[in-house]
Design a protein around this motif. Structure first.
Motif, PDB file in Angstrom:
ATOM      1  N   GLN A 135       3.746   2.069  -1.214  1.00 43.09           N
ATOM      2  CA  GLN A 135       3.714   0.888  -0.470  1.00 43.09           C
ATOM      3  C   GLN A 135       2.809   0.573   0.654  1.00 43.09           C
ATOM      4  O   GLN A 135       2.168  -0.121   1.210  1.00 43.09           O
ATOM      5  CB  GLN A 135       4.876   0.491  -0.162  1.00 43.09           C
ATOM      6  CG  GLN A 135       5.848  -0.113  -1.557  1.00 43.09           C
ATOM      7  CD  GLN A 135       7.033  -0.407  -1.631  1.00 43.09           C
ATOM      8  OE1 GLN A 135       7.812   0.476  -0.520  1.00 43.09           O
ATOM      9  NE2 GLN A 135       7.746  -1.041  -2.295  1.00 43.09           N
ATOM     10  N   ALA A 136       3.027   1.787   1.634  1.00 44.08           N
ATOM     11  CA  ALA A 136       2.359   1.855   2.922  1.00 44.08           C
ATOM     12  C   ALA A 136       0.831   1.996   2.795  1.00 44.08           C
ATOM     13  O   ALA A 136       0.201   1.182   3.600  1.00 44.08           O
ATOM     14  CB  ALA A 136       2.876   3.157   3.770  1.00 44.08           C
ATOM     15  N   SER A 137       0.420   2.727   1.709  1.00 42.88           N
ATOM     16  CA  SER A 137      -1.154   2.679   1.388  1.00 42.88           C
ATOM     17  C   SER A 137      -1.565   1.219   0.840  1.00 42.88           C
ATOM     18  O   SER A 137      -2.725   1.050   1.298  1.00 42.88           O
ATOM     19  CB  SER A 137      -1.317   3.849   0.388  1.00 42.88           C
ATOM     20  OG  SER A 137      -0.849   5.025   0.922  1.00 42.88           O
ATOM     21  N   GLY A 138      -0.545   0.694   0.144  1.00 48.70           N
ATOM     22  CA  GLY A 138      -1.128  -0.546  -0.246  1.00 48.70           C
ATOM     23  C   GLY A 138      -1.230  -1.779   0.876  1.00 48.70           C
ATOM     24  O   GLY A 138      -1.806  -2.802   0.672  1.00 48.70           O
TER      25      GLY A 138
ATOM     26  N   ARG B 106      -4.591   6.259  10.154  1.00 51.16           N
ATOM     27  CA  ARG B 106      -5.446   7.615  10.305  1.00 51.16           C
ATOM     28  C   ARG B 106      -6.587   7.574   9.395  1.00 51.16           C
ATOM     29  O   ARG B 106      -7.751   7.991   9.846  1.00 51.16           O
ATOM     30  CB  ARG B 106      -4.612   9.012  10.370  1.00 51.16           C
ATOM     31  CG  ARG B 106      -5.359  10.181  10.573  1.00 51.16           C
ATOM     32  CD  ARG B 106      -4.628  11.609  10.119  1.00 51.16           C
ATOM     33  NE  ARG B 106      -3.425  11.730  10.766  1.00 51.16           N
ATOM     34  CZ  ARG B 106      -3.097  12.339  11.725  1.00 51.16           C
ATOM     35  NH1 ARG B 106      -4.129  12.769  12.504  1.00 51.16           N
ATOM     36  NH2 ARG B 106      -1.961  12.487  12.390  1.00 51.16           N
ATOM     37  N   LYS B 107      -6.160   7.427   8.120  1.00 49.02           N
ATOM     38  CA  LYS B 107      -7.310   7.441   7.197  1.00 49.02           C
ATOM     39  C   LYS B 107      -8.123   6.231   6.914  1.00 49.02           C
ATOM     40  O   LYS B 107      -9.136   5.978   6.745  1.00 49.02           O
ATOM     41  CB  LYS B 107      -6.505   7.813   5.696  1.00 49.02           C
ATOM     42  CG  LYS B 107      -5.861   9.071   5.753  1.00 49.02           C
ATOM     43  CD  LYS B 107      -4.888   9.073   4.453  1.00 49.02           C
ATOM     44  CE  LYS B 107      -4.305  10.622   4.314  1.00 49.02           C
ATOM     45  NZ  LYS B 107      -3.441  10.384   3.047  1.00 49.02           N
ATOM     46  N   ASP B 108      -7.399   5.012   7.298  1.00 54.03           N
ATOM     47  CA  ASP B 108      -7.959   3.910   7.334  1.00 54.03           C
ATOM     48  C   ASP B 108      -7.699   2.593   8.543  1.00 54.03           C
ATOM     49  O   ASP B 108      -6.849   2.108   8.547  1.00 54.03           O
ATOM     50  CB  ASP B 108      -7.677   3.213   6.004  1.00 54.03           C
ATOM     51  CG  ASP B 108      -8.241   1.750   5.797  1.00 54.03           C
ATOM     52  OD1 ASP B 108      -9.077   1.237   6.527  1.00 54.03           O
ATOM     53  OD2 ASP B 108      -8.200   1.064   4.633  1.00 54.03           O
ATOM     54  N   PRO B 109      -8.568   2.917   9.690  1.00 54.46           N
ATOM     55  CA  PRO B 109      -8.181   2.204  10.951  1.00 54.46           C
ATOM     56  C   PRO B 109      -8.293   0.766  10.800  1.00 54.46           C
ATOM     57  O   PRO B 109      -8.021  -0.132  11.748  1.00 54.46           O
ATOM     58  CB  PRO B 109      -9.489   2.824  11.839  1.00 54.46           C
ATOM     59  CG  PRO B 109      -9.817   3.881  11.097  1.00 54.46           C
ATOM     60  CD  PRO B 109      -9.736   3.951   9.892  1.00 54.46           C
ATOM     61  N   SER B 110      -8.499   0.240   9.532  1.00 56.10           N
ATOM     62  CA  SER B 110      -8.459  -1.385   9.211  1.00 56.10           C
ATOM     63  C   SER B 110      -7.086  -1.764   9.284  1.00 56.10           C
ATOM     64  O   SER B 110      -6.804  -2.816   9.460  1.00 56.10           O
ATOM     65  CB  SER B 110      -9.268  -1.573   7.888  1.00 56.10           C
ATOM     66  OG  SER B 110      -8.518  -1.207   6.777  1.00 56.10           O
TER      67      SER B 110
ATOM     68  N   ILE C 259       5.663   6.309  11.201  1.00 58.24           N
ATOM     69  CA  ILE C 259       4.911   7.533  11.034  1.00 58.24           C
ATOM     70  C   ILE C 259       4.297   7.439   9.615  1.00 58.24           C
ATOM     71  O   ILE C 259       2.892   7.434   9.515  1.00 58.24           O
ATOM     72  CB  ILE C 259       5.860   8.880  10.921  1.00 58.24           C
ATOM     73  CG1 ILE C 259       6.530   8.983  12.494  1.00 58.24           C
ATOM     74  CG2 ILE C 259       5.141   9.962  10.423  1.00 58.24           C
ATOM     75  CD1 ILE C 259       7.688   9.958  12.299  1.00 58.24           C
ATOM     76  N   GLN C 260       4.618   6.955   8.563  1.00 61.28           N
ATOM     77  CA  GLN C 260       4.041   6.697   7.493  1.00 61.28           C
ATOM     78  C   GLN C 260       2.836   5.924   7.515  1.00 61.28           C
ATOM     79  O   GLN C 260       1.925   6.126   7.061  1.00 61.28           O
ATOM     80  CB  GLN C 260       4.966   6.108   6.285  1.00 61.28           C
ATOM     81  CG  GLN C 260       5.920   7.302   5.918  1.00 61.28           C
ATOM     82  CD  GLN C 260       6.726   6.796   4.457  1.00 61.28           C
ATOM     83  OE1 GLN C 260       7.373   5.734   4.771  1.00 61.28           O
ATOM     84  NE2 GLN C 260       6.588   7.380   3.363  1.00 61.28           N
ATOM     85  N   LEU C 261       3.220   4.820   8.350  1.00 60.40           N
ATOM     86  CA  LEU C 261       2.407   3.487   8.467  1.00 60.40           C
ATOM     87  C   LEU C 261       1.024   4.122   9.266  1.00 60.40           C
ATOM     88  O   LEU C 261      -0.260   3.907   9.170  1.00 60.40           O
ATOM     89  CB  LEU C 261       2.974   2.332   9.033  1.00 60.40           C
ATOM     90  CG  LEU C 261       3.643   1.747   8.162  1.00 60.40           C
ATOM     91  CD1 LEU C 261       4.469   0.775   8.869  1.00 60.40           C
ATOM     92  CD2 LEU C 261       2.800   1.091   6.801  1.00 60.40           C
TER      93      LEU C 261
ATOM     94  N   GLY D 204      -2.442   6.257  19.442  1.00 62.31           N
ATOM     95  CA  GLY D 204      -3.056   5.065  19.526  1.00 62.31           C
ATOM     96  C   GLY D 204      -3.236   4.310  17.947  1.00 62.31           C
ATOM     97  O   GLY D 204      -3.696   3.643  18.025  1.00 62.31           O
ATOM     98  N   ARG D 205      -2.511   4.976  17.235  1.00 60.08           N
ATOM     99  CA  ARG D 205      -2.497   4.548  15.709  1.00 60.08           C
ATOM    100  C   ARG D 205      -1.659   3.140  15.566  1.00 60.08           C
ATOM    101  O   ARG D 205      -1.728   2.610  14.421  1.00 60.08           O
ATOM    102  CB  ARG D 205      -2.264   5.680  14.967  1.00 60.08           C
ATOM    103  CG  ARG D 205      -3.318   6.703  14.714  1.00 60.08           C
ATOM    104  CD  ARG D 205      -2.988   7.606  13.699  1.00 60.08           C
ATOM    105  NE  ARG D 205      -1.942   8.456  13.821  1.00 60.08           N
ATOM    106  CZ  ARG D 205      -1.810   9.696  14.794  1.00 60.08           C
ATOM    107  NH1 ARG D 205      -2.915  10.095  15.110  1.00 60.08           N
ATOM    108  NH2 ARG D 205      -0.749  10.438  14.703  1.00 60.08           N
TER     109      ARG D 205
END
Length: 449
Positions: A187-190, A217-221, A210-212, A262-263
Motif C-alpha cells: 500500500q505504501a508503494s502504491g 528514498r526510492k521515489d522522491p515524487s 518509516i515505511q513511507l 529530509g524524506r
C-alpha cells in the motif's frame, strides 16, 4: 456456580492466555471472539513487526498446553503479526477446540435477573453474557466469572486534537482517503507520487512514517508530512539506545534519522480541527488556522480507547482520566509515571466493585499507551490464581519489565519553550526544539508486543 464456565471476551493474545491459565487451574474457559478467526485484531496489522522478541510474546501456561501437541517454541527473532498468529496464536486457539467460539460478538454483560441497581445476592448470582452470533441469532451465556480481553483495536482515537473527531473526519474516513491502520508495504508503494499525511507520535505512527520514508528514498515524487500535536523534545523519538527493548528503541533512532534526512516533513504543534475534502483530497486545518497541502491519503495513528458500552450494567471503577482501573492508573499515567516503568500487577489492581469481573490487556490500560504482552500474561496468571482462591499466588510477582529508558512526562504541550512545561517525575523537563514543517524520515518496526 462451580459448573459454569469463565467467559473470556476476545481470542487475542491475552484472551487465549487467560484461557490457558484457567485450564491450568481447573476451570472451564469459554472464549468468545467477534471475528471469524482467532486474533482477528492482530490480522489487521499482520504486516507490522513487533518490537518484543518471540520469548516475550508467548505465555508460559499457553506454551505448556501447546507443547502437548508437539508445538516447538521460537527461541529468537521479532515476528510480524502474521508470524505471531501462524506460529503461536492460531495453534493455541486450535488446541482449545470448542473452548473458543468464533463469530460471537458480546453485546452486554449483566447479572442473572439483576440490573446494575440491585445489590442483594449479587456476588452469588451468575453473570449473563449476551451474544450475537455471526448468523444473526442471539443467545445468553451464563458464567461464574468474566474476563474482558477485548482490547482497544476497534476504537481508534480520532485525528481531532480535543479527543473528538475533527469536523469532516467521518466523511474523509468514509471516502477512504483517511484510515486508522498502518499501510502495508504494498500500500505504501502504491502511494508513490502522492502526498501522504501521518497523524500521531507513537510507535505505530513511527512505523508508518518509516515505511513511507523508504518509498520516498526510492521515489522522491512522494511527499510525506508527519503531524505532531506537540513540539519536539528529548523523548519525541523514544528511548533510543537506552530502551531495554532494542527494536522499540531502534524505531526512535531511525525516526530521527528520517527527520534529519529530509524524506518526510515534520509539522509540530498542529492540533487538527477540521478535515475538508477538496477534489477528492483531504485538507487538514489546525486550531490555529494553519492548513496542510491537500493530501491524497491520511493515516491517523493516535492510539486507542476502550469500548465500555457492553459493560454498562456492570459496577466498574475507572480512573476519570485514563479510563483504567483506579488501582492501576497511577503507575501507567503517561502524565506522571517515571521512565516508562510500570509495576507488575494482577488481580488486586484490576479488581472492580463487581466481584469476579476483570478487564485485562490493552483495555485495562484505558487510554494509556505502550502495553506489553508479557504485562498482560502476568495479569491473567494472577487473575486465574485469584479465581481459584490461591491468593498468595495472585499477589506474587513473577515478572520483570524492561525500562523504556526515557521519561514519559506530559512534555511540551502549550508552552514548547517553557523549561517548566511537562517533564516526568524522574528528572527536569526535556529541552524543547520548536520545529515547523521541517524535513524528517523514519524507520520500520513494531506495534505492540
Amino acid at each position: 456456580m462451580s459448573e459454569l464456565p469463565v467467559v473470556v471476551i476476545g481470542a487475542g493474545p491475552l484472551g487465549l492466555a487467560a484461557a490457558a491459565h484457567l485450564l491450568e487451574r481447573g476451570f472451564i474457559p469459554l472464549v468468545l471472539e467477534a471475528g471469524s478467526n482467532p486474533a482477528a485484531a492482530v490480522e489487521q496489522w499482520e504486516h507490522v513487526r513487533t518490537f518484543s522478541p518471540w520469548p516475550e510474546l508467548v505465555d508460559p501456561a499457553a506454551a505448556k498446553l501447546l507443547e502437548l501437541t508437539g508445538w516447538v517454541a521460537q527461541e529468537s527473532g521479532f515476528p510480524t503479526g502474521r508470524e505471531w498468529i501462524d506460529g503461536y496464536l492460531a495453534p493455541l486457539a486450535k488446541a482449545m477446540g470448542t473452548g473458543v467460539r468464533l463469530g460471537a460478538r458480546v453485546q452486554a454483560v449483566s447479572r442473572l435477573g439483576r440490573d446494575r441497581l440491585v445489590s442483594p445476592g449479587r456476588a452469588e448470582t451468575p453473570f449473563v453474557v449476551h451474544v450475537t452470533n455471526a448468523d444473526g441469532t442471539e443467545c445468553r451465556v451464563r458464567a461464574r466469572a468474566v474476563i474482558d480481553a477485548s482490547g482497544t483495536w476497534g476504537q481508534p482515537n480520532p485525528a481531532g486534537a480535543d479527543g473528538v473527531t475533527a469536523i469532516g473526519e467521518r466523511t474523509a474516513a468514509g471516502s477512504g482517503v483517511l484510515t486508522y491502520v498502518p499501510p502495508t508495504i504494498a500500500q505504501a508503494s502504491g502511494l508513490a507520487g502522492k502526498h501522504v499525511v501521518v497523524v500521531g507520535s507513537g510507535h505505530s505512527a513511527m512505523t508508518a512514517v518509516i515505511q513511507l520514508g523508504e518509498v520516498v528514498r526510492k521515489d522522491p515524487s512522494m511527499t510525506v508530512t508527519w503531524v505532531l500535536r506537540r513540539g519536539v523534545s528529548e523523548d519525541t523519538f523514544g528511548g533510543g539506545a537506552a530502551d531495554e527493548l532494542p527494536q522499540r528503541g531502534a524505531l526512535g533512532v531511525r525516526s530521527k534519522e528520517a527527520v534529519d534526512a529530509g524524506r518526510v516533513s515534520l509539522s509540530t504543534g498542529f492540533r487538527t480541527e477540521r478535515i475538508d475534502l477538496v477534489d477528492g483530497r483531504a485538507v487538514l486545518t489546525a486550531e490555529d488556522g494553519r492548513a496542510l497541502a491537500p493530501a491524497d491519503h491520511v493515516v491517523v495513528l493516535t492510539g486507542f480507547r476502550p469500548d465500555l458500552s457492553f459493560l454498562s450494567e456492570m459496577r466498574i471503577e475507572l480512573d476519570p482520566i485514563l479510563q483504567a482501573p483506579v488501582n492501576l492508573a497511577g503507575s501507567i499515567d503517561p502524565n506522571m509515571h517515571s521512565c516508562g516503568s510500570v509495576l507488575p500487577h494482577g488481580a488486586e489492581e484490576l479488581a472492580h466493585p463487581e466481584p469476579d469481573l476483570y478487564i485485562v490487556g490493552m483495555k485495562s490500560y484505558g487510554r494509556a499507551p505502550t502495553f506489553l504482552a508479557m504485562t498482560g500474561y502476568e495479569q491473567v496468571r494472577s487473575i486465574a490464581a485469584e479465581l481459584a482462591g490461591d491468593h498468595e499466588a495472585a499477589r506474587r510477582v513473577e515478572l520483570a519489565l524492561p525500562d523504556t529508558g526515557v521519561c514519559n512526562g506530559a512534555g511540551l504541550f502549550d508552552s514548547p519553550d517553557d523549561e517548566n512545561a511537562g517533564g516526568g517525575c524522574c528528572g527536569p523537563a526535556p529541552t524543547s526544539q520548536p520545529v515547523s514543517l521541517q524535513p524528517v524520515s523514519l524507520l520500520l518496526n513494531p506495534l505492540g508486543g
